[in-house]
Design a protein around this motif. Sequence first.
Motif, PDB file in Angstrom:
ATOM      1  N   TRP A   7      88.029 122.252  23.866  1.00 24.03           N
ATOM      2  CA  TRP A   7      86.827 121.586  22.968  1.00 24.03           C
ATOM      3  C   TRP A   7      87.769 120.518  22.302  1.00 24.03           C
ATOM      4  O   TRP A   7      88.817 120.306  22.308  1.00 24.03           O
ATOM      5  CB  TRP A   7      86.807 122.757  22.068  1.00 24.03           C
ATOM      6  CG  TRP A   7      88.025 122.828  20.944  1.00 24.03           C
ATOM      7  CD1 TRP A   7      89.066 123.776  21.205  1.00 24.03           C
ATOM      8  CD2 TRP A   7      88.125 122.456  19.636  1.00 24.03           C
ATOM      9  NE1 TRP A   7      89.924 123.749  20.372  1.00 24.03           N
ATOM     10  CE2 TRP A   7      89.577 122.868  19.067  1.00 24.03           C
ATOM     11  CE3 TRP A   7      87.712 121.708  18.902  1.00 24.03           C
ATOM     12  CZ2 TRP A   7      89.997 122.451  17.902  1.00 24.03           C
ATOM     13  CZ3 TRP A   7      88.178 121.304  17.874  1.00 24.03           C
ATOM     14  CH2 TRP A   7      89.282 122.019  17.084  1.00 24.03           C
ATOM     15  N   GLY A   8      86.567 119.817  21.491  1.00 24.56           N
ATOM     16  CA  GLY A   8      86.915 118.522  20.886  1.00 24.56           C
ATOM     17  C   GLY A   8      85.984 118.032  19.855  1.00 24.56           C
ATOM     18  O   GLY A   8      84.782 118.392  19.985  1.00 24.56           O
ATOM     19  N   LYS A   9      86.497 117.448  18.868  1.00 19.48           N
ATOM     20  CA  LYS A   9      85.438 117.121  17.811  1.00 19.48           C
ATOM     21  C   LYS A   9      84.609 116.201  18.235  1.00 19.48           C
ATOM     22  O   LYS A   9      83.384 115.696  17.834  1.00 19.48           O
ATOM     23  CB  LYS A   9      86.392 116.937  16.450  1.00 19.48           C
ATOM     24  CG  LYS A   9      86.851 117.852  15.889  1.00 19.48           C
ATOM     25  CD  LYS A   9      87.701 117.518  14.332  1.00 19.48           C
ATOM     26  CE  LYS A   9      88.413 118.684  14.045  1.00 19.48           C
ATOM     27  NZ  LYS A   9      89.167 118.127  12.661  1.00 19.48           N
ATOM     28  N   THR A  10      85.239 115.199  19.127  1.00 21.63           N
ATOM     29  CA  THR A  10      84.513 114.092  19.699  1.00 21.63           C
ATOM     30  C   THR A  10      84.665 114.058  21.162  1.00 21.63           C
ATOM     31  O   THR A  10      85.232 114.906  21.636  1.00 21.63           O
ATOM     32  CB  THR A  10      85.061 112.734  19.177  1.00 21.63           C
ATOM     33  OG1 THR A  10      86.374 112.502  19.768  1.00 21.63           O
ATOM     34  CG2 THR A  10      84.910 112.796  17.931  1.00 21.63           C
ATOM     35  N   ILE A  11      83.749 113.448  22.089  1.00 24.15           N
ATOM     36  CA  ILE A  11      83.787 113.266  23.476  1.00 24.15           C
ATOM     37  C   ILE A  11      84.838 112.645  23.898  1.00 24.15           C
ATOM     38  O   ILE A  11      85.480 113.163  24.933  1.00 24.15           O
ATOM     39  CB  ILE A  11      82.546 112.490  24.078  1.00 24.15           C
ATOM     40  CG1 ILE A  11      81.249 112.960  23.550  1.00 24.15           C
ATOM     41  CG2 ILE A  11      82.536 111.932  25.514  1.00 24.15           C
ATOM     42  CD1 ILE A  11      80.880 114.207  24.393  1.00 24.15           C
ATOM     43  N   ASP A  12      85.441 111.709  23.152  1.00 20.81           N
ATOM     44  CA  ASP A  12      86.769 111.163  23.711  1.00 20.81           C
ATOM     45  C   ASP A  12      88.100 112.153  23.198  1.00 20.81           C
ATOM     46  O   ASP A  12      88.789 112.340  24.393  1.00 20.81           O
ATOM     47  CB  ASP A  12      87.201 110.062  22.970  1.00 20.81           C
ATOM     48  CG  ASP A  12      86.232 108.621  23.287  1.00 20.81           C
ATOM     49  OD1 ASP A  12      85.649 108.766  24.302  1.00 20.81           O
ATOM     50  OD2 ASP A  12      86.088 107.964  22.273  1.00 20.81           O
ATOM     51  N   GLU A  13      88.007 112.782  22.368  1.00 27.33           N
ATOM     52  CA  GLU A  13      89.139 113.922  22.148  1.00 27.33           C
ATOM     53  C   GLU A  13      88.875 115.003  23.289  1.00 27.33           C
ATOM     54  O   GLU A  13      89.846 115.486  23.630  1.00 27.33           O
ATOM     55  CB  GLU A  13      88.971 114.486  20.743  1.00 27.33           C
ATOM     56  CG  GLU A  13      89.899 115.339  20.282  1.00 27.33           C
ATOM     57  CD  GLU A  13      89.905 116.190  19.186  1.00 27.33           C
ATOM     58  OE1 GLU A  13      90.862 116.744  18.669  1.00 27.33           O
ATOM     59  OE2 GLU A  13      88.767 115.940  18.491  1.00 27.33           O
ATOM     60  N   HIS A  14      87.507 115.184  23.449  1.00 26.45           N
ATOM     61  CA  HIS A  14      87.306 116.527  24.359  1.00 26.45           C
ATOM     62  C   HIS A  14      87.801 116.101  25.943  1.00 26.45           C
ATOM     63  O   HIS A  14      88.433 116.700  26.721  1.00 26.45           O
ATOM     64  CB  HIS A  14      85.999 116.734  24.564  1.00 26.45           C
ATOM     65  CG  HIS A  14      85.498 117.787  25.579  1.00 26.45           C
ATOM     66  ND1 HIS A  14      85.063 117.191  26.773  1.00 26.45           N
ATOM     67  CD2 HIS A  14      85.532 118.916  25.927  1.00 26.45           C
ATOM     68  CE1 HIS A  14      84.729 118.101  27.785  1.00 26.45           C
ATOM     69  NE2 HIS A  14      85.011 119.245  27.023  1.00 26.45           N
ATOM     70  N   ASN A  15      87.473 114.806  26.268  1.00 26.81           N
ATOM     71  CA  ASN A  15      87.867 114.324  27.516  1.00 26.81           C
ATOM     72  C   ASN A  15      89.455 114.038  27.851  1.00 26.81           C
ATOM     73  O   ASN A  15      89.855 114.377  28.856  1.00 26.81           O
ATOM     74  CB  ASN A  15      87.431 112.864  27.767  1.00 26.81           C
ATOM     75  CG  ASN A  15      85.638 113.209  27.917  1.00 26.81           C
ATOM     76  OD1 ASN A  15      85.140 114.374  28.254  1.00 26.81           O
ATOM     77  ND2 ASN A  15      84.753 111.977  28.112  1.00 26.81           N
TER      78      ASN A  15
END
Length: 462
Positions: A7-15
Amino acid sequence: MDDILVWGKTIDEHNDRLHKVLEAVKRANIKLNRIKCKFQMPEVKYMGHIIGKDGLKTAEDRVKSIADFPKPKNVKELQRFFGMVNYVGRFVKNLTALTEPLRQLLEKNTAWHWEDRQQESFDKLKKALTEAPVLRYFNPKEEVTISVDASSEGLGACLLQKGQPVAYASRALNKSERNYAQIEKELLAIVFACKKFHQYLYGQRVDVETDHKPLESLFRKRIMTAPPRIQRMMLKVQNYELVVQYKPGKELYIADTLSRTKSGEVPDDYDRFAIHGISSSYLPITDEKLSEVAKQSRNDEEMSLLRNVIFNGWPKTSSECHYLIKDYWNFREELSVYNGIVTKGQRLVIPSSMREDILYYLHLGHAGIEKCRMRAREVVYWPGINADIEQKVMSCSTCNRYKNKQCKEPLIPHSVPLRPWQKVGIDLFELDKISYVVIVDYYSKFFEINELKSTTSKARSI
């Protein structure tokens, strides 16, 4: 290995996190199933909850049985619903105020009416049952209990921890399942609960609460002693460590209420435990004789009473049983009905009108008592069958004429000696804890008796 959540708070963090996880999987030489992989999902269902941007929500299938719960149509159905509400009442805020419009319907002098106030109260109570703090989060470190029940129309189950519900489940019985014996319906409820709550139950000890007491002893016996349909159901739950415990029906508030709803239709792919008929191919009995057993069973009072209690449930104690079927009480969990024939495990229960005829076939060829009993254990049963077989064999004139007898040994007298004390007989005996030796002269029959101080081989004198 299963269920990797990233999981991630943003798309970049998730990726970024996903890339690191995939690198770790690659280094460990672990292969993932591409078809099952899902990326950048807005929410994920996991362990009965939906995890998403809005936080933690309860999965719909976990509370569907309560959400679809139909409104009561009479006082009895309302009382049953109140039993479930009161069970979890300590977790519901303002319970008295919520239930007040419904409690008015329980008053003796109030006619049954269902208006907007009652519907609003009913909806609020259902919502309270499906939200925290009533519905708790599952804790894998705590003991797990499933409460199950079966009615004539459906199955109900509830997953509990420390007496508090974690998830609800219910479904209706299909047409064929409604013809099951009561013990089969109650066991089907356990199978349904295990399949529904598999992710919570697998790999740990599970206490099962049921109001059908014969299931307790059924789970302690070998599977091969059970009827065919029950065997198939029990094989389905062998993967679980189940400890079945009896609990009176009036204390199974949630499961009993859920089992009487008609929500949750049976899916097409649901397991079937159908027995299409009893075939003589695996029994040493002809199809004609099998048909005759079915016909005579339909006209036999004892078999009719037996079928009735098998389908509708046994009374709580043996003293409440009809005198004709009291002898079946101790193994009631082994009884079932197929095509009108009562069975005990794999054996046919023979109606009284055919027992003499069956005894004739068991004894055909003038087999002995044990051989006849061995034949009976393969295919037929009725109370007192062993005694009847013994009586049949012992009253057979042919068997009595040719049965084995112990040979009588002729008496061989001693030759008479020519003079006194030429031949003597000696023996030991005990009287009042004192040992004696007796010596008898074979010529005159004169005897002498002397007390022995010792009977050991070391004693040299009398």
